[in-house]
Scaffold this motif. Structure first.
Motif, PDB file in Angstrom:
ATOM      1  N   ASP A  48     -12.544  -7.458  -7.027  1.00  5.63           N
ATOM      2  CA  ASP A  48     -12.490  -6.453  -5.961  1.00  5.63           C
ATOM      3  C   ASP A  48     -12.092  -7.101  -4.637  1.00  5.63           C
ATOM      4  N   ARG A  49     -12.655  -8.266  -4.351  1.00  8.22           N
ATOM      5  CA  ARG A  49     -12.321  -8.979  -3.108  1.00  8.22           C
ATOM      6  C   ARG A  49     -10.914  -9.577  -3.159  1.00  8.22           C
ATOM      7  N   MET A  50     -10.526 -10.085  -4.332  1.00  5.25           N
ATOM      8  CA  MET A  50      -9.190 -10.684  -4.479  1.00  5.25           C
ATOM      9  C   MET A  50      -8.085  -9.648  -4.327  1.00  5.25           C
ATOM     10  N   VAL A  51      -8.289  -8.475  -4.877  1.00  5.76           N
ATOM     11  CA  VAL A  51      -7.238  -7.458  -4.862  1.00  5.76           C
ATOM     12  C   VAL A  51      -6.955  -6.982  -3.432  1.00  5.76           C
ATOM     13  N   ILE A  52      -7.899  -7.143  -2.535  1.00  5.49           N
ATOM     14  CA  ILE A  52      -7.672  -6.765  -1.139  1.00  5.49           C
ATOM     15  C   ILE A  52      -6.524  -7.587  -0.553  1.00  5.49           C
ATOM     16  N   TYR A  53      -6.503  -8.882  -0.848  1.00  5.79           N
ATOM     17  CA  TYR A  53      -5.417  -9.734  -0.345  1.00  5.79           C
ATOM     18  C   TYR A  53      -4.056  -9.246  -0.846  1.00  5.79           C
ATOM     19  N   PHE A  54      -3.992  -8.916  -2.130  1.00  5.94           N
ATOM     20  CA  PHE A  54      -2.721  -8.458  -2.690  1.00  5.94           C
ATOM     21  C   PHE A  54      -2.354  -7.063  -2.209  1.00  5.94           C
ATOM     22  N   MET A  76       8.552 -13.963   6.381  1.00 11.55           N
ATOM     23  CA  MET A  76       7.271 -13.288   6.173  1.00 11.55           C
ATOM     24  C   MET A  76       7.208 -12.644   4.792  1.00 11.55           C
ATOM     25  N   ARG A  77       8.356 -12.341   4.185  1.00  9.48           N
ATOM     26  CA  ARG A  77       8.368 -11.743   2.846  1.00  9.48           C
ATOM     27  C   ARG A  77       7.632 -12.619   1.840  1.00  9.48           C
ATOM     28  N   TRP A  78       7.778 -13.918   1.945  1.00 10.47           N
ATOM     29  CA  TRP A  78       7.086 -14.803   0.994  1.00 10.47           C
ATOM     30  C   TRP A  78       5.810 -15.380   1.579  1.00 10.47           C
ATOM     31  N   ILE A  79       5.723 -15.517   2.897  1.00  8.37           N
ATOM     32  CA  ILE A  79       4.499 -16.045   3.517  1.00  8.37           C
ATOM     33  C   ILE A  79       3.303 -15.143   3.206  1.00  8.37           C
ATOM     34  N   ILE A  80       3.520 -13.840   3.239  1.00  8.05           N
ATOM     35  CA  ILE A  80       2.416 -12.902   2.998  1.00  8.05           C
ATOM     36  C   ILE A  80       1.866 -13.056   1.578  1.00  8.05           C
ATOM     37  N   TRP A  81       2.732 -13.369   0.604  1.00 10.26           N
ATOM     38  CA  TRP A  81       2.280 -13.557  -0.777  1.00 10.26           C
ATOM     39  C   TRP A  81       1.586 -14.899  -0.951  1.00 10.26           C
ATOM     40  N   ILE A  82       2.006 -15.895  -0.196  1.00 11.27           N
ATOM     41  CA  ILE A  82       1.297 -17.186  -0.212  1.00 11.27           C
ATOM     42  C   ILE A  82      -0.106 -16.991   0.367  1.00 11.27           C
ATOM     43  N   MET A  83      -0.203 -16.221   1.456  1.00 11.69           N
ATOM     44  CA  MET A  83      -1.501 -15.933   2.052  1.00 11.69           C
ATOM     45  C   MET A  83      -2.407 -15.204   1.040  1.00 11.69           C
ATOM     46  N   ALA A  84      -1.846 -14.248   0.302  1.00  8.04           N
ATOM     47  CA  ALA A  84      -2.632 -13.518  -0.705  1.00  8.04           C
ATOM     48  C   ALA A  84      -3.103 -14.468  -1.801  1.00  8.04           C
ATOM     49  N   SER A  85      -2.249 -15.379  -2.201  1.00  6.01           N
ATOM     50  CA  SER A  85      -2.626 -16.350  -3.242  1.00  6.01           C
ATOM     51  C   SER A  85      -3.714 -17.301  -2.757  1.00  6.01           C
ATOM     52  N   VAL A  86      -3.583 -17.775  -1.527  1.00  2.00           N
ATOM     53  CA  VAL A  86      -4.602 -18.663  -0.962  1.00  2.00           C
ATOM     54  C   VAL A  86      -5.931 -17.911  -0.831  1.00  2.00           C
ATOM     55  N   GLY A  87      -5.878 -16.665  -0.397  1.00  2.00           N
ATOM     56  CA  GLY A  87      -7.095 -15.853  -0.300  1.00  2.00           C
ATOM     57  C   GLY A  87      -7.765 -15.666  -1.647  1.00  2.00           C
ATOM     58  N   THR A  88      -6.965 -15.474  -2.681  1.00  2.00           N
ATOM     59  CA  THR A  88      -7.503 -15.326  -4.033  1.00  2.00           C
ATOM     60  C   THR A  88      -8.202 -16.600  -4.484  1.00  2.00           C
ATOM     61  N   VAL A  89      -7.579 -17.732  -4.243  1.00  2.00           N
ATOM     62  CA  VAL A  89      -8.200 -19.020  -4.597  1.00  2.00           C
ATOM     63  C   VAL A  89      -9.500 -19.198  -3.812  1.00  2.00           C
ATOM     64  N   TYR A  90      -9.476 -18.834  -2.534  1.00  2.00           N
ATOM     65  CA  TYR A  90     -10.670 -18.929  -1.689  1.00  2.00           C
ATOM     66  C   TYR A  90     -11.819 -18.110  -2.302  1.00  2.00           C
ATOM     67  N   VAL A  91     -11.532 -16.857  -2.680  1.00  2.00           N
ATOM     68  CA  VAL A  91     -12.569 -16.003  -3.274  1.00  2.00           C
ATOM     69  C   VAL A  91     -13.074 -16.618  -4.575  1.00  2.00           C
ATOM     70  N   PHE A  92     -12.177 -17.160  -5.368  1.00  2.00           N
ATOM     71  CA  PHE A  92     -12.578 -17.743  -6.649  1.00  2.00           C
ATOM     72  C   PHE A  92     -13.585 -18.876  -6.457  1.00  2.00           C
ATOM     73  N   PHE A  93     -13.344 -19.724  -5.454  1.00  2.00           N
ATOM     74  CA  PHE A  93     -14.217 -20.881  -5.259  1.00  2.00           C
ATOM     75  C   PHE A  93     -15.401 -20.630  -4.322  1.00  2.00           C
ATOM     76  N   PHE A  94     -15.259 -19.703  -3.373  1.00  2.43           N
ATOM     77  CA  PHE A  94     -16.297 -19.529  -2.354  1.00  2.43           C
ATOM     78  C   PHE A  94     -16.812 -18.096  -2.251  1.00  2.43           C
ATOM     79  N   HIS A  95     -16.727 -17.329  -3.328  1.00  4.72           N
ATOM     80  CA  HIS A  95     -17.144 -15.929  -3.327  1.00  4.72           C
ATOM     81  C   HIS A  95     -18.568 -15.772  -2.783  1.00  4.72           C
TER      82      HIS A  95
END
Length: 187
Positions: A48-54, A76-95
């Motif tokens: 639920d938290r990860m999908v917010i980034y995407f 920004m077209r690709w930067i925004i997706w990198i940010m979403a991926s980093v956010g997902t990794v963040y949630v995975f490790f620090f939820h």
């Protein structure tokens, strides 16, 4: 959609919007019925938290793909997706460990691409984008007040639905509506 970029952007946005509400609904349903489902609930909460980034990235996709961008803004077209991926990794490790950091990440990701939108020559739809963004931001007050204000979490979800509805309207009205398409196509 009249061309490949419009179709791709519509699919990205539609998938992001649908995913957000489907995952949130499933998580909250399982959470509400929580009999012997702690592991499932935990995984769905993370998702639920990860999908917010995407969802944030997908919400910007039509604007970044279908509008003329400034000189550096096309990155920004690709930067925004990198940010979403980093956010997902963040949630995975620090939820749930650093909740304020996670909230700040959502806000930065939500506002950073807006700078690019402001640099676009065609600013049609900007008031709606701002209104939707303000709805999300005002909703965050209730999100952070969960447990202190009655029904705060439900109110948060109403603000999310309102913000998503305003953004959906803006995308439809300014990027896909036939009269707008005719005006933006070169003749």
């Amino acid at each position: 959609s009249d061309d490949q970029w419009e179709t791709i952007s519509a699919w990205i946005y539609g998938f992001g919007l649908s995913s957000l509400f489907i995952v949130s609904t499933v998580f909250h349903t399982i959470s509400w019925k929580k009999r012997h489902l702690r592991t499932v609930e935990h995984c769905l909460h993370m998702f639920d938290r990860m999908v917010i980034y995407f969802f944030i990235a997908a919400s910007y996709a039509p604007w970044l793909n279908l509008r003329e961008l400034g000189p550096w803004a096309s990155h920004m077209r690709w930067i925004i997706w990198i940010m979403a991926s980093v956010g997902t990794v963040y949630v995975f490790f620090f939820h749930e460990r650093y909740k304020l950091v996670e909230l700040v990440c959502y806000v930065i990701m939500g506002f950073f691409p807006a700078v690019v939108i402001l640099s676009m020559p065609n600013r049609d739809g900007l008031p709606e984008l701002v209104a939707g963004g303000l709805s999300y931001c005002l909703g965050m007050v209730f999100f952070k007040s969960d447990g202190r204000i009655p029904f705060a979490h439900a109110i948060w979800h109403l603000f999310v639905a309102i913000g998503a509805g305003i953004h959906y309207y803006a995308i439809w009205r300014y990027l896909y509506r036939p009269s707008t398409l005719e005006a933006k196509k070169p003749r």
